[in-house]
Every structure is written in C-alpha cells, then in structure tokens.
Scaffold this active site. Structure first.
Site, PDB file in Angstrom:
ATOM      1  N   GLY A   1      27.567  14.330  -4.766  1.00 20.00           N
ATOM      2  CA  GLY A   1      28.450  13.152  -4.858  1.00 20.00           C
ATOM      3  C   GLY A   1      27.780  12.069  -5.690  1.00 20.00           C
ATOM      4  O   GLY A   1      27.943  10.871  -5.436  1.00 20.00           O
TER       5      GLY A   1
ATOM      6  N   GLY B   1      29.621   8.820  -7.669  1.00 21.25           N
ATOM      7  CA  GLY B   1      30.347   7.773  -6.959  1.00 21.25           C
ATOM      8  C   GLY B   1      29.680   6.415  -7.068  1.00 21.25           C
ATOM      9  O   GLY B   1      28.704   6.230  -7.809  1.00 21.25           O
ATOM     10  N   GLN B   2      30.211   5.449  -6.297  1.00 18.16           N
ATOM     11  CA  GLN B   2      29.713   4.068  -6.372  1.00 18.16           C
ATOM     12  C   GLN B   2      28.225   3.992  -6.044  1.00 18.16           C
ATOM     13  O   GLN B   2      27.460   3.328  -6.740  1.00 18.16           O
ATOM     14  CB  GLN B   2      30.503   3.161  -5.409  1.00 18.16           C
ATOM     15  CG  GLN B   2      30.221   1.679  -5.626  1.00 18.16           C
ATOM     16  CD  GLN B   2      30.660   0.787  -4.465  1.00 18.16           C
ATOM     17  OE1 GLN B   2      31.074   1.266  -3.409  1.00 18.16           O
ATOM     18  NE2 GLN B   2      30.566  -0.508  -4.653  1.00 18.16           N
TER      19      GLN B   2
ATOM     20  N   ASP C   1      28.197  16.755  -8.592  1.00 14.97           N
ATOM     21  CA  ASP C   1      29.475  16.208  -8.114  1.00 14.97           C
ATOM     22  C   ASP C   1      30.526  17.295  -8.327  1.00 14.97           C
ATOM     23  O   ASP C   1      30.245  18.321  -8.963  1.00 14.97           O
ATOM     24  CB  ASP C   1      29.852  14.925  -8.886  1.00 14.97           C
ATOM     25  CG  ASP C   1      30.709  13.976  -8.041  1.00 14.97           C
ATOM     26  OD1 ASP C   1      30.219  12.899  -7.649  1.00 14.97           O
ATOM     27  OD2 ASP C   1      31.881  14.318  -7.770  1.00 14.97           O
ATOM     28  N   ILE C   2      31.695  17.046  -7.795  1.00 14.55           N
ATOM     29  CA  ILE C   2      32.744  18.068  -7.899  1.00 14.55           C
ATOM     30  C   ILE C   2      33.260  18.192  -9.337  1.00 14.55           C
ATOM     31  O   ILE C   2      33.748  19.232  -9.739  1.00 14.55           O
ATOM     32  CB  ILE C   2      33.886  17.799  -6.899  1.00 14.55           C
ATOM     33  CG1 ILE C   2      34.793  19.015  -6.772  1.00 14.55           C
ATOM     34  CG2 ILE C   2      34.684  16.549  -7.250  1.00 14.55           C
ATOM     35  CD1 ILE C   2      35.369  19.201  -5.403  1.00 14.55           C
ATOM     36  N   ARG C   3      33.137  17.122 -10.092  1.00 12.63           N
ATOM     37  CA  ARG C   3      33.482  17.134 -11.523  1.00 12.63           C
ATOM     38  C   ARG C   3      32.493  16.260 -12.280  1.00 12.63           C
ATOM     39  O   ARG C   3      31.797  15.447 -11.672  1.00 12.63           O
ATOM     40  CB  ARG C   3      34.901  16.560 -11.745  1.00 12.63           C
ATOM     41  CG  ARG C   3      36.010  17.539 -11.423  1.00 12.63           C
ATOM     42  CD  ARG C   3      37.382  16.974 -11.832  1.00 12.63           C
ATOM     43  NE  ARG C   3      37.709  15.758 -11.100  1.00 12.63           N
ATOM     44  CZ  ARG C   3      38.228  15.730  -9.869  1.00 12.63           C
ATOM     45  NH1 ARG C   3      38.475  16.854  -9.241  1.00 12.63           N
ATOM     46  NH2 ARG C   3      38.484  14.591  -9.277  1.00 12.63           N
TER      47      ARG C   3
ATOM     48  N   TYR D   1      38.030   8.088   9.297  1.00 14.40           N
ATOM     49  CA  TYR D   1      36.728   7.928   8.641  1.00 14.40           C
ATOM     50  C   TYR D   1      35.654   7.582   9.674  1.00 14.40           C
ATOM     51  O   TYR D   1      34.590   8.198   9.715  1.00 14.40           O
ATOM     52  CB  TYR D   1      36.862   6.813   7.600  1.00 14.40           C
ATOM     53  CG  TYR D   1      35.601   6.441   6.862  1.00 14.40           C
ATOM     54  CD1 TYR D   1      35.027   7.316   5.952  1.00 14.40           C
ATOM     55  CD2 TYR D   1      35.015   5.190   7.031  1.00 14.40           C
ATOM     56  CE1 TYR D   1      33.888   6.952   5.230  1.00 14.40           C
ATOM     57  CE2 TYR D   1      33.888   4.815   6.324  1.00 14.40           C
ATOM     58  CZ  TYR D   1      33.326   5.705   5.427  1.00 14.40           C
ATOM     59  OH  TYR D   1      32.197   5.330   4.728  1.00 14.40           O
TER      60      TYR D   1
ATOM     61  N   LYS E   1      32.382   9.714  10.873  1.00 14.97           N
ATOM     62  CA  LYS E   1      31.005   9.196  10.769  1.00 14.97           C
ATOM     63  C   LYS E   1      30.331   9.194  12.142  1.00 14.97           C
ATOM     64  O   LYS E   1      29.143   9.489  12.256  1.00 14.97           O
ATOM     65  CB  LYS E   1      31.008   7.791  10.168  1.00 14.97           C
ATOM     66  CG  LYS E   1      31.387   7.740   8.684  1.00 14.97           C
ATOM     67  CD  LYS E   1      30.348   8.394   7.800  1.00 14.97           C
ATOM     68  CE  LYS E   1      30.668   8.250   6.319  1.00 14.97           C
ATOM     69  NZ  LYS E   1      29.761   9.015   5.451  1.00 14.97           N
TER      70      LYS E   1
HETATM   71  N1  LIG Z   1      30.592   2.228  -0.732  1.00 18.92           N
HETATM   72  C1  LIG Z   1      30.567   1.706   0.476  1.00 18.92           C
HETATM   73  O1  LIG Z   1      30.855   0.518   0.661  1.00 18.92           O
HETATM   74  C2  LIG Z   1      30.127   2.552   1.661  1.00 18.92           C
HETATM   75  C3  LIG Z   1      29.985   1.937   2.916  1.00 18.92           C
HETATM   76  C4  LIG Z   1      29.614   2.707   4.002  1.00 18.92           C
HETATM   77  C5  LIG Z   1      29.330   4.059   3.837  1.00 18.92           C
HETATM   78  N2  LIG Z   1      29.467   4.647   2.609  1.00 18.92           N
HETATM   79  C6  LIG Z   1      29.179   6.086   2.508  1.00 18.92           C
HETATM   80  O2  LIG Z   1      28.311   6.366   1.428  1.00 18.92           O
HETATM   81  C7  LIG Z   1      28.653   7.616   0.824  1.00 18.92           C
HETATM   82  C8  LIG Z   1      28.916   7.423  -0.664  1.00 18.92           C
HETATM   83  O3  LIG Z   1      29.914   6.440  -0.806  1.00 18.92           O
HETATM   84  P1  LIG Z   1      30.445   5.952  -2.238  1.00 18.92           P
HETATM   85  O4  LIG Z   1      30.926   4.579  -2.054  1.00 18.92           O
HETATM   86  O5  LIG Z   1      29.458   6.241  -3.294  1.00 18.92           O
HETATM   87  O6  LIG Z   1      31.715   6.912  -2.369  1.00 18.92           O
HETATM   88  P2  LIG Z   1      32.536   7.283  -3.689  1.00 18.92           P
HETATM   89  O7  LIG Z   1      33.900   7.673  -3.254  1.00 18.92           O
HETATM   90  O8  LIG Z   1      32.379   6.224  -4.718  1.00 18.92           O
HETATM   91  O9  LIG Z   1      31.750   8.577  -4.199  1.00 18.92           O
HETATM   92  C9  LIG Z   1      31.830   9.815  -3.563  1.00 18.92           C
HETATM   93  C10 LIG Z   1      31.528  10.884  -4.593  1.00 18.92           C
HETATM   94  O10 LIG Z   1      31.647  12.149  -3.948  1.00 18.92           O
HETATM   95  C11 LIG Z   1      32.316  13.034  -4.831  1.00 18.92           C
HETATM   96  N3  LIG Z   1      32.971  14.106  -4.100  1.00 18.92           N
HETATM   97  C12 LIG Z   1      34.128  14.044  -3.395  1.00 18.92           C
HETATM   98  N4  LIG Z   1      34.425  15.247  -2.894  1.00 18.92           N
HETATM   99  C13 LIG Z   1      33.438  16.087  -3.276  1.00 18.92           C
HETATM  100  C14 LIG Z   1      33.189  17.468  -3.074  1.00 18.92           C
HETATM  101  N5  LIG Z   1      34.021  18.232  -2.367  1.00 18.92           N
HETATM  102  N6  LIG Z   1      32.078  17.992  -3.619  1.00 18.92           N
HETATM  103  C15 LIG Z   1      31.222  17.244  -4.339  1.00 18.92           C
HETATM  104  N7  LIG Z   1      31.405  15.934  -4.570  1.00 18.92           N
HETATM  105  C16 LIG Z   1      32.506  15.365  -4.055  1.00 18.92           C
HETATM  106  C17 LIG Z   1      33.323  12.167  -5.568  1.00 18.92           C
HETATM  107  O11 LIG Z   1      33.727  12.787  -6.775  1.00 18.92           O
HETATM  108  C18 LIG Z   1      32.518  10.883  -5.770  1.00 18.92           C
HETATM  109  O12 LIG Z   1      31.830  10.894  -6.997  1.00 18.92           O
HETATM  110  C19 LIG Z   1      29.864   8.141   1.619  1.00 18.92           C
HETATM  111  O13 LIG Z   1      29.417   8.987   2.636  1.00 18.92           O
HETATM  112  C20 LIG Z   1      30.437   6.894   2.226  1.00 18.92           C
HETATM  113  O14 LIG Z   1      31.131   7.182   3.405  1.00 18.92           O
HETATM  114  C21 LIG Z   1      29.862   3.916   1.525  1.00 18.92           C
END
Ligand SMILES: NC(=O)c1ccc[n+]([C@@H]2O[C@H](COP(=O)([O-])OP(=O)(O)OC[C@H]3O[C@@H](n4cnc5c(N)ncnc54)[C@H](O)[C@@H]3O)[C@@H](O)[C@H]2O)c1
Length: 312
Positions: free
Chosen positions: A9, A12-13, A35-37, A143, A147
């Site tokens: 992943g 992502g952010q 990542d998935i893509r 969600y 968690k």
């Molecule tokens: N951003 C926040 O504010 C926040 C707060 C609390 C917890 N989190 C946790 O942190 C983690 C990352 O969060 P984020 O904000 O970067 O999320 P995001 O949605 O920005 O990124 C998630 C990434 O996972 C990838 N993904 C989705 N399905 C997939 C799969 N089947 N196989 C491989 N990759 C896959 C997506 O393409 C994406 O790039 C998550 O577990 C989220 O719950 C984030």
C-alpha cells in the site's frame, strides 16, 4: 544490519512519504514498495516497486522470499468513509491482509510487522476528552470494527506465537504531498487546497467538531521510531494511542486566515459527521511517550504555515 523492508500500500497518503523516508534511512535497494497498481510515479520510479494484491497470500509470500524481506509495513486498507460504502469488502481487505502478514511472521518468514490502527477503534461510549489508552471501545463504523479486531489479533499473535508486531492508533493525518484516501478527517487536508485555489471552503463537518490530528512528518517519525525501538520497550502489542494536536474546523480556518485573510468557510455536514461524532476529541498518548520516547514536533500553527508554504 539494515532491515529488508516491504511496504504494502506504498502509493497511498502515508505510504508515499514512508517509502521515501525509509529509503533515505536504509538505502533504496532495501525498501521494496508495492501496491495494487502503479498509482504514484514518485514511489514507482524512486526504487524497487512490485505490483501486489494484499489479499493474495501467495504473492506476498513470493515477494518475501525473492527479496529476503525481514520487515513488512502493511498500509493497504479501506479507510473510514470509503469503508462505510462497502462494508463487506472493507472487512475482507482490512482483516485478511493483516492475517496474511501475521501468518508470515508466525511461520518465521519475516521478523517484524508494522500495522496501523486508528482512533476509529473508539466509539460513542468512549470518554471523548483525553481518551485513555485503556478504555471502553465500542466502535460503530465498519472501519473501526476492523481496526479493533485487528488490534486484538495483533496482541493474540504476539502472546501466542511470539510475533513482533508494532502498531499505532493514528489520528487524522495532514500532508501536502499525496491526497488523502477517503477518511473522515480528510477535510483538514482539502481545506488547504481550496483555501489557496478558491479562498473558500465548504466543510463536510460542523464548525465545532473537534478531532485529534497530526502532521505527516510526525506520523512518519513515530512509525519509524516504534519500529526502531528495542523490543523490550514495546509494552503494548495491540496498538499505542498517539497524539499531537486537536482542533475544530473553525480553529483551523482561523489559523489559515492568518495567512490568507480573505479565506471563508461554510459548513454542510454529510454522512461523515456521524462518524466524526463517534470518535474522540483528544487523546492521552502518555504511554507511547513513556515507553519509546514518542514526541511530536508540529502544532496547529507550525503545521498550517508548513502546509501553506508547500502548496502555494
Ligand atoms: N491517513 C489517515 O489519516 C489515517 C488515520 C488512521 C489510520 N490510517 C491507516 O493507515 C494506513 C494507510 O492509510 P493511508 O491514509 O495511506 O491510506 P490510502 O487509502 O491513502 O492508501 C492505501 C493504499 O493501499 C492500496 N491498496 C488498497 N487495496 C490494496 C490491495 N488489495 N493490495 C495492495 N494495495 C492496496 C491503495 O492503492 C493505496 O495506495 C491504513 O491502514 C489506514 O487505515 C490512516
């Protein structure tokens, strides 16, 4: 010896910034992003990258063997607002990706796991202010339920199988380099883009909705530091409370106005208001500060200044 890291992943952010920081720290060749893509060119082009589905155990196991991975950072998940639109898939992705990684550690194929939890593990019956590490936890979102269940499984795999899994309950994360992925705290990022581009913002939460937040630099530091901490310093094997600042939409709007005086904000709460109302307003993270020396750097004022400098 440097760890050999797989980030699942990574586009992502959080993953985007985590990948760059880990590559600086441990060497590009030691950090495999996946990542998935191929969603983010910075991540894909700055070092080793693999396309992997977090739901496919065999694919992950293959990567672990080929790259001799020691540590996995599992960032793939469906976030709070998106998960409410597809509860069954959110449960599947959030739980089974975690089981795959925990089972690799149980089989001694990897040494260490980072898995993020969230303030979403708390619910409407949790004390709202200064929410303690140990308290009532009755999450009301899919969600949050995923968690919370994940935390229980992390602790179980540690207690029963000796798995070294480390976790943080991230608050809402604010960053300028990658857009957020569908969470309830996303407004605190969107507001900066709209303030700079349009000088106005319509907020999907009400004006006095106070929530715990953190600047991405601090979240990345916390992630790396909990993974670097000697194993005996990690006393909690479910997930650590973590905090930096708490503010309302009114407060962040007022801070932005110090830089962009003509900025205005209006409020049009949608389905995310209910999610926000079920979460804490502020978090007691004293245990993380005590156990592995967590400290934050950015408050509302310094974060706002930095966001506006980067986005302008
Ligand atoms: N951003 C926040 O504010 C926040 C707060 C609390 C917890 N989190 C946790 O942190 C983690 C990352 O969060 P984020 O904000 O970067 O999320 P995001 O949605 O920005 O990124 C998630 C990434 O996972 C990838 N993904 C989705 N399905 C997939 C799969 N089947 N196989 C491989 N990759 C896959 C997506 O393409 C994406 O790039 C998550 O577990 C989220 O719950 C984030």
């Amino acid at each position: 010896m440097n760890p050999k890291i797989l980030i699942i992943g990574a586009c992502g952010q959080i993953g985007t910034e985590l990948t760059q920081k880990l590559r600086k720290l441990y060497g590009t060749e030691n950090v495999i992003a996946s990542d998935i893509r191929k969603l983010n060119t910075d991540v894909v082009n700055s070092g080793p990258f693999e396309v992997v589905n977090a739901l496919d155990f065999n694919q992950i196991e293959h990567l672990v063997e080929v790259h001799k991975i020691t540590d996995i950072y599992l960032m793939a998940a469906l976030l709070s607002a998106t998960a409410e639109k597809n509860p069954a898939f959110a449960w599947d992705l959030n739980m089974n990706s975690l089981f795959h990684v925990l089972n690799l550690a149980k089989a001694k194929k990897i040494k260490k796991i980072f898995w993020p939890s969230s303030i979403a593990v708390f619910g409407p019956t949790t004390p709202k202010e200064n929410t303690p590490q140990y308290t009532i936890m009755e999450p009301s979102t899919v969600y949050g339920i995923s968690k919370q269940a994940g935390e229980r499984w992390c602790e179980y795999y540690h207690n029963i199988y000796g798995v070294d899994v480390r976790s943080i309950r991230y608050p809402g994360l604010i960053s300028w380099s990658t857009p957020p992925g569908g969470g309830t705290t996303d407004y605190a990022v969107d507001i900066f883009y709209k303030a700079i581009a349009d000088k106005k913002y319509e907020c999907f939460l009400s004006s006095e909705t106070k929530m715990p937040m953190m600047y991405m630099d601090d979240a990345i530091d916390a992630t790396i530091n909990i993974m670097k901490a000697p194993v005996e310093k990690i006393k909690i094997h479910s997930s650590y409370n973590l905090a930096a600042m708490s503010f309302t939409p009114t407060e962040i709007a007022n801070e932005i106005k110090k830089h962009i005086p003509e900025f205005t904000i209006t409020y049009e709460p949608d389905f995310r208001q209910k999610i926000a109302d079920s979460w804490p307003a502020s978090i007691d993270d004293s245990q993380a500060r005590e156990d592995w020396d967590w400290k934050h750097t950015f408050d509302l004022e310094s974060m706002t200044k930095d966001m506006i400098e980067h986005l302008s």
